[in-house]
Write a protein that holds these residues in place. Structure first.
Motif, PDB file in Angstrom:
ATOM      1  N   GLU A   1      48.109  66.690  54.188  1.00 31.70           N
ATOM      2  CA  GLU A   1      48.799  66.026  52.961  1.00 31.70           C
ATOM      3  C   GLU A   1      47.513  66.244  51.677  1.00 31.70           C
ATOM      4  OE1 GLU A   1      51.284  65.218  50.209  1.00 31.70           O
ATOM      5  OE2 GLU A   1      52.014  64.938  52.267  1.00 31.70           O
TER       6      GLU A   1
ATOM      7  N   GLN B   1      48.401  72.883  52.988  1.00 31.49           N
ATOM      8  CA  GLN B   1      49.295  71.934  52.994  1.00 31.49           C
ATOM      9  C   GLN B   1      50.515  72.121  53.763  1.00 31.49           C
ATOM     10  OE1 GLN B   1      49.642  69.221  50.943  1.00 31.49           O
ATOM     11  NE2 GLN B   1      52.008  68.629  51.449  1.00 31.49           N
TER      12      GLN B   1
ATOM     13  N   PRO C   1      49.216  61.620  58.101  1.00 34.97           N
ATOM     14  CA  PRO C   1      48.641  62.328  57.105  1.00 34.97           C
ATOM     15  C   PRO C   1      47.110  62.515  57.086  1.00 34.97           C
ATOM     16  CG  PRO C   1      49.457  60.313  55.804  1.00 34.97           C
ATOM     17  CD  PRO C   1      49.751  60.415  57.531  1.00 34.97           C
TER      18      PRO C   1
END
Length: 481
Positions: free
Chosen positions: A51, A111, A90
Motif C-alpha cells: 500500500e 502497488q 498493508p
C-alpha cells in the motif's frame, strides 16, 4: 518515541478450517433420506499487500501478533459453514519477507502486489461429500485443518532512484531539503538523522525520488553506528551520490579519505559495485571548503568520478546537480524491464517425491517409525479418533498413499510404534499390517474388521463377498424405523 521502523518480527496465524458435519436427512414418511452433512468453511488467510500510503512498519512493531478468523462448521441439510475472513496487512513498497533463518520468501515491489504469509486451514468434508457407491451413509465427517502459524521477518528497503551516502554531518539532510520538499531534521552534530528521508525532485521532464541514508561510518557494514541498520535502503537505488564534507573540523579527515572509507563499506556490504556514482563536494560556501574542493577535484576526476561543487546553504551548483542526476536516473529506467513484478521464491518438490518420509527412531529402547509429510499429517488432523469408521477411512487413505508399503520396507513389524507428525504433536499407535485397509471393509457404521481377531484368508474373502452382496441390498447397514 519511535516513528520509523524498517524491520519487525511478525507472528501470523491463519484461521482454522471448520469441522464437517455428520448428519442424516430425516422427514415425515422418509425416516432415512441419506447423508446431508455440510462441509466446514475455509479458514482465513493472512495476506501482505503493498500500500503506497504506508511508509513504515511501525504498526507491526507495536502489534506483532495477527490472526485471521476461523471457518464455521458445516450443518445438516447440506449447509456448508461460512469461510473465515482473510486478514489483509498493508506494508510499504519495497518490503522483503524472510523466514526466521533469513531465507527470502517474497520481495514485494509495486502497488497492490501481495503475498500469502499464512494459509487458512481447509474445511472438513461433511458426510454428504464423503458418500460413495460403496460407502453410502458415512457415519463420520472430517475435522477442519488448523491454519498455518508462521514467524516471519519484514524488512523495508526504501524504493528510491538516488541515494545520498556519506559521513554524518556531511550535509546530506541539508542537500535533500533544498533539492526537494522534504523537511528532515538538520543540526550541527553527528547522527542528527536517525531514519532515512525521502524527497521528490523534478528536473525538466524527469521526476525522481532521492533518499538520505544516515549513519555511515567506518565499520558500518559490520554493524557499527547505524550503517548496517540502514545500508539495506541503498540496495534499490539506481544512482549513488557521495556527499563529501569540504569543511570538516576533524584534522584526520579529508574528502578523499572519506570517499575511500564509504566505498569500502559499500563494497563490504555487497551488491553495489556497478551502480553509477557521483561525487558532491559540499559546503563550498566556506572559504576553506572552496579551496579544499578545488584541491581534491582533479584527484577525484582522475579516478573516473563526475564531481560537482555545491553548497546546500548558499544554493550553489544545485541546478546542475539535479539535472545530472535526472539524466542518470532516466538512463537507469530505460535499461530496466518494462515491468518489475514482485519476486516470490517458489521451492517446488522433486519429481520423485512420494509426499512423505518414513524414518526409524528409538524410543525407550523400542523402535519407533516416524511418518512425516504434508498429506499424512493433514489427514491425521482431520480424523476423529473416537469414531472407528473415521479411523478406518484414515487407514485407507494412508494405504493408498503407500505408507504401509514404506513401513514394511523400513523394517516395521506388527506391534511396532508408528508416529505421524512432528515430535511435539504426533499421533502414535501400534502398527498392525493389513492386506486391505478398513473403511472399504466396513459393513456397518462404527464397525472395523481390522480390530477383530485375525481370520484365514479364505474366510476374509468370503466375508468381503458377503458384505458386497449385503451392501447392494441394504442401505449400508441402516434399517427403516
Amino acid at each position: 518515541m519511535t516513528t520509523f521502523v524498517d524491520r519487525v518480527e511478525l507472528h501470523v496465524a491463519a484461521g482454522n478450517g471448520g469441522h464437517g458435519c455428520a448428519s442424516v436427512h430425516r422427514e415425515k414418511f422418509k425416516p432415512l433420506g441419506g447423508p446431508d452433512g455440510g462441509n466446514g468453511g475455509r479458514g482465513g488467510d493472512v495476506i501482505l499487500t503493498v500500500e503506497q500510503s504506508v511508509t513504515t512498519l511501525l504498526d507491526y512493531h507495536h502489534s506483532p501478533h495477527r490472526k485471521a478468523t476461523n471457518g464455521k462448521p458445516g450443518e445438516g441439510g447440506n449447509r456448508s459453514g461460512k469461510d473465515g475472513q482473510d486478514l489483509v496487512l498493508p506494508v510499504p513498497d519495497g518490503t522483503v519477507v524472510l523466514d526466521k533463518a533469513g531465507n527470502v520468501l517474497a520481495d514485494l515491489v509495486g502497488q497492490g502486489t501481495s503475498y500469502v504469509a499464512a494459509q487458512g486451514g481447509r474445511g472438513g468434508l461433511g458426510n454428504a461429500a464423503l458418500a460413495s457407491a460403496r460407502r453410502k451413509a458415512p457415519g463420520f465427517a472430517l475435522l477442519g485443518v488448523p491454519g498455518d502459524l508462521q514467524d516471519i521477518v519484514l524488512e523495508l528497503k526504501t524504493v528510491a532512484d538516488v541515494a545520498l551516502v556519506g559521513y554524518p554531518s556531511a550535509g546530506k539532510s541539508s542537500l535533500i531539503s533544498v533539492l526537494s520538499a522534504a523537511k528532515p531534521k538538520i543540526a550541527d552534530y553527528p547522527f542528527t538523522t536517525l531514519v532515512p528521508n525521502l524527497g521528490v525532485v523534478t528536473a525538466g521532464s524527469t521526476v525522481y525520488t532521492i533518499a538520505d541514508v544516515p549513519g555511515l561510518i567506518p565499520g558500518a557494514s559490520q554493524g557499527k553506528g547505524l550503517g548496517l541498520e540502514f545500508l539495506r535502503h541503498v540496495e534499490r537505488c539506481s544512482v549513488l551520490v557521495h556527499v563529501l564534507d569540504t569543511a570538516t573540523l576533524e584534522s584526520e579527515r579529508d574528502p578523499v579519505s572519506d570517499l575511500d572509507v564509504i566505498e569500502e563499506e559499500l563494497k563490504q556490504y555487497g551488491g553495489l559495485d556497478r551502480r553509477p556514482r557521483i561525487v558532491v563536494l559540499n559546503k563550498i560556501d566556506v572559504p576553506d571548503g572552496k579551496d579544499l574542493a578545488e584541491m581534491v577535484r582533479p584527484d577525484l576526476e582522475a579516478r573516473g568520478y563526475r564531481v560537482f561543487e555545491v553548497s546546500a546553504v548558499a544554493h550553489l551548483g544545485l541546478k546542475e546537480l539535479s539535472f545530472a542526476l535526472a539524466d542518470l536516473v532516466a538512463k537507469a529506467r530505460a535499461a530496466r524491464p518494462a515491468e518489475e513484478a514482485t519476486r516470490i521464491v517458489i521451492r517446488p518438490k522433486a519429481v520423485d517425491d512420494a509426499g512423505f518420509t518414513v524414518t526409524r527412531e528409538e524410543a525407550e529402547g523400542e523402535p519407533l517409525f516416524r511418518v512425516r509429510g504434508e498429506k499424512p499429517e493433514r489427514w491425521v488432523r482431520q480424523t476423529d479418533f473416537n469414531n472407528d469408521e473415521a479411523v478406518g477411512y484414515l487407514a485407507d487413505r494412508l494405504n493408498r498413499l503407500g505408507v504401509e508399503e514404506e513401513l514394511m520396507k523400513a523394517g516395521a513389524r506388527s506391534g511396532d510404534g508408528v508416529a505421524i507428525g512432528p515430535e511435539d504433536n504426533a499421533v502414535v499407535f501400534d502398527w498392525e499390517p493389513t492386506v486391505m485397509a478398513g473403511a472399504e471393509m466396513l459393513g456397518r457404521r462404527g464397525e472395523d474388521h481390522r480390530f477383530e481377531a485375525p481370520r484365514p484368508a479364505a474366510q476374509r474373502r468370503r466375508d468381503r463377498e458377503a458384505e458386497r452382496d449385503e451392501s447392494s441390498r441394504e442401505f449400508d447397514g441402516f434399517e427403516p424405523f
